[in-house]
Design a protein around this motif. Structure first.
Motif, short mmCIF file in Angstrom:
data_model
loop_
_atom_site.label_atom_id
_atom_site.label_comp_id
_atom_site.label_asym_id
_atom_site.label_seq_id
_atom_site.Cartn_x
_atom_site.Cartn_y
_atom_site.Cartn_z
N VAL A 43 0.85 -1.20 0.00
CA VAL A 43 0.00 0.00 0.00
C VAL A 43 0.89 1.25 0.00
CG1 VAL A 43 -1.92 -1.15 1.17
CG2 VAL A 43 -0.17 0.03 2.53
N ASP A 44 0.25 2.39 -0.22
CA ASP A 44 0.99 3.65 -0.25
C ASP A 44 1.26 4.21 1.15
OD1 ASP A 44 0.89 3.77 -3.10
OD2 ASP A 44 -1.17 4.51 -2.97
N LEU A 45 0.31 3.97 2.07
CA LEU A 45 0.35 4.64 3.36
C LEU A 45 -0.04 3.69 4.48
CD1 LEU A 45 0.54 7.29 5.05
CD2 LEU A 45 -1.85 7.72 4.45
N LEU A 46 0.63 3.84 5.61
CA LEU A 46 0.36 3.01 6.79
C LEU A 46 0.05 3.89 7.99
CD1 LEU A 46 0.44 0.26 8.27
CD2 LEU A 46 2.92 0.57 8.49
N PHE A 47 -1.14 3.70 8.58
CA PHE A 47 -1.48 4.32 9.86
C PHE A 47 -1.13 3.30 10.94
CE2 PHE A 47 -4.43 6.31 6.84
CZ PHE A 47 -4.20 7.65 7.12
N LEU A 48 -0.23 3.68 11.85
CA LEU A 48 0.36 2.68 12.74
C LEU A 48 0.42 3.16 14.19
CD1 LEU A 48 1.89 -0.04 12.99
CD2 LEU A 48 3.99 1.21 12.44
N ASP A 49 -0.16 2.37 15.08
CA ASP A 49 -0.03 2.63 16.51
C ASP A 49 1.37 2.20 16.95
OD1 ASP A 49 -0.69 3.28 19.13
OD2 ASP A 49 -1.60 1.34 19.54
N ILE A 50 1.86 2.78 18.03
CA ILE A 50 3.21 2.45 18.50
C ILE A 50 3.19 1.38 19.59
CG2 ILE A 50 5.26 3.34 19.69
CD1 ILE A 50 4.96 5.91 18.19
N LYS A 51 2.38 1.58 20.63
CA LYS A 51 2.35 0.62 21.74
C LYS A 51 1.34 -0.47 21.44
CE LYS A 51 4.25 2.99 25.72
NZ LYS A 51 4.11 3.20 27.17
N MET A 52 1.86 -1.65 21.06
CA MET A 52 1.03 -2.81 20.77
C MET A 52 1.65 -4.04 21.42
SD MET A 52 -0.01 -2.26 16.75
CE MET A 52 1.69 -2.42 16.16
N PRO A 53 0.85 -5.06 21.71
CA PRO A 53 1.41 -6.28 22.30
C PRO A 53 2.29 -7.03 21.31
CG PRO A 53 -0.90 -6.59 21.76
CD PRO A 53 -0.61 -5.13 21.56
N PHE A 109 2.15 7.82 12.23
CA PHE A 109 1.96 7.21 13.54
C PHE A 109 0.67 7.72 14.17
CE2 PHE A 109 6.63 6.19 14.03
CZ PHE A 109 6.43 4.82 14.13
N THR A 110 -0.08 6.82 14.81
CA THR A 110 -1.27 7.19 15.58
C THR A 110 -1.06 6.64 16.99
OG1 THR A 110 -2.42 5.16 14.92
CG2 THR A 110 -2.76 7.12 13.56
N THR A 111 -0.88 7.52 17.97
CA THR A 111 -0.53 7.07 19.30
C THR A 111 -1.04 8.03 20.36
OG1 THR A 111 1.34 6.47 20.75
CG2 THR A 111 1.70 8.23 19.15
N ALA A 112 -1.18 7.51 21.57
CA ALA A 112 -1.62 8.34 22.69
C ALA A 112 -0.43 8.88 23.49
CB ALA A 112 -2.53 7.53 23.61
N TYR A 113 0.78 8.57 23.03
CA TYR A 113 1.97 8.91 23.81
C TYR A 113 2.87 9.87 23.05
CZ TYR A 113 0.29 4.84 26.33
OH TYR A 113 -0.51 3.96 27.02
N SER A 114 2.92 11.11 23.49
CA SER A 114 3.69 12.14 22.80
C SER A 114 5.19 11.92 22.89
CB SER A 114 3.35 13.53 23.35
OG SER A 114 3.63 13.59 24.73
N GLU A 115 5.65 11.13 23.88
CA GLU A 115 7.09 10.93 24.03
C GLU A 115 7.70 10.13 22.89
OE1 GLU A 115 5.16 7.74 26.77
OE2 GLU A 115 4.78 9.80 26.13
N HIS A 116 6.86 9.55 22.06
CA HIS A 116 7.37 8.76 20.94
C HIS A 116 7.59 9.59 19.68
CE1 HIS A 116 7.06 5.03 23.10
NE2 HIS A 116 5.76 5.20 23.29
N ALA A 117 7.41 10.89 19.78
CA ALA A 117 7.56 11.75 18.61
C ALA A 117 8.96 11.66 18.02
CB ALA A 117 7.22 13.19 18.96
N VAL A 118 9.97 11.53 18.87
CA VAL A 118 11.35 11.44 18.39
C VAL A 118 11.54 10.19 17.54
CG1 VAL A 118 13.76 11.15 19.08
CG2 VAL A 118 12.29 12.75 20.32
#
Length: 227
Positions: free
Chosen positions: A47-57, A76-85
């Motif tokens: 695919v062209d684009l991936l919407f991806l959560d960071i914290k997953m099991p 990235f789609t996440t609830a944790y701003s510290e993962h921006a880096v």
């Protein structure tokens, strides 16, 4: 623009589906709560684009993306701003902090669409124009040995000639045809036809030795297989 979404929370995927349905140029082909099922899907249906959560099991979104040999554009789609880096290091198109609104989602989609159009347009050309200071310099693809990110600039190495431009290495990657150039490191892109030797952690490009980043080993293995 085709896409999939991966998130271990079904409610989060519902949000992406609802937003995606309102974006006319976006086709959300599938959603996954299981990252390994998504990995199998991408092997068969890029695919062209991936919407991806960071914290997953089992595997994080970061580890998942690094494992892909053929990498789509990433949001990235996440609830944790510290993962921006981490998002910056993986050259994500955008970073959506949950809960995100439709306007914010649309902004990320527009950005990804612009990147995709630039990449497709340049695939039909043999050159690009690079801004250096107040000037626009024409750079032929066939003259490029490699690109190196240096601070806020990218150095286009053309044999004994160098062209320095204020842009990111990711912006450059979008502008270069994928059949002629390969990202080998966070800071380096190499011209495939100028690669002389591939070693475990480095490769030789027209007499220069460039490092291979661990996140790009799969791309180098694919390059070796085609050689």
């Amino acid at each position: 623009m085709t896409a999939i979404a991966i998130d271990d929370e079904p409610i989060a995927l519902d949000v992406v589906r609802n937003h995606a349905a309102k974006v006319p140029f976006l086709e959300l082909q599938a959603t996954f709560t299981n990252a390994f099922e998504a990995m199998d899907y991408l092997r068969q249906q890029p695919v062209d684009l991936l919407f991806l959560d960071i914290k997953m099991p089992d595997i994080s979104g970061i580890e998942f993306f690094r494992s892909l040999s053929r990498k789509p554009l990433l949001v990235f789609t996440t609830a944790y701003s510290e993962h921006a880096v981490a998002g910056f290091e993986l050259d994500a198109v955008d970073y959506l902090l949950k809960p995100f609104s439709l306007p914010r989602f649309l902004k990320a989609c527009n950005k990804a669409h612009e990147w995709l159009q630039l990449r497709d347009t340049n695939g039909t050309k043999a050159y690009l124009f690079v801004k250096t200071g107040y000037d626009q310099v024409k750079v032929n693809f066939e003259d490029i040995d490699y690109l190196e990110a240096t601070g806020n600039y990218v150095n286009f190495v053309l044999g004994n000639r160098h062209v320095l431009s204020r842009m990111t290495i990711t912006e450059c990657e979008v502008l270069l045809p994928t059949d002629r150039f390969v990202r080998i490191h966070r800071s380096f892109i190499a011209a495939i036809d100028k690669v002389e030797k591939i070693e475990r952690h480095q490769l030789a490009v027209n007499g220069s030795i460039l490092p291979i980043g661990s996140s790009y080993l799969a791309a180098i293995k694919n390059l070796s297989a085609k050689a």
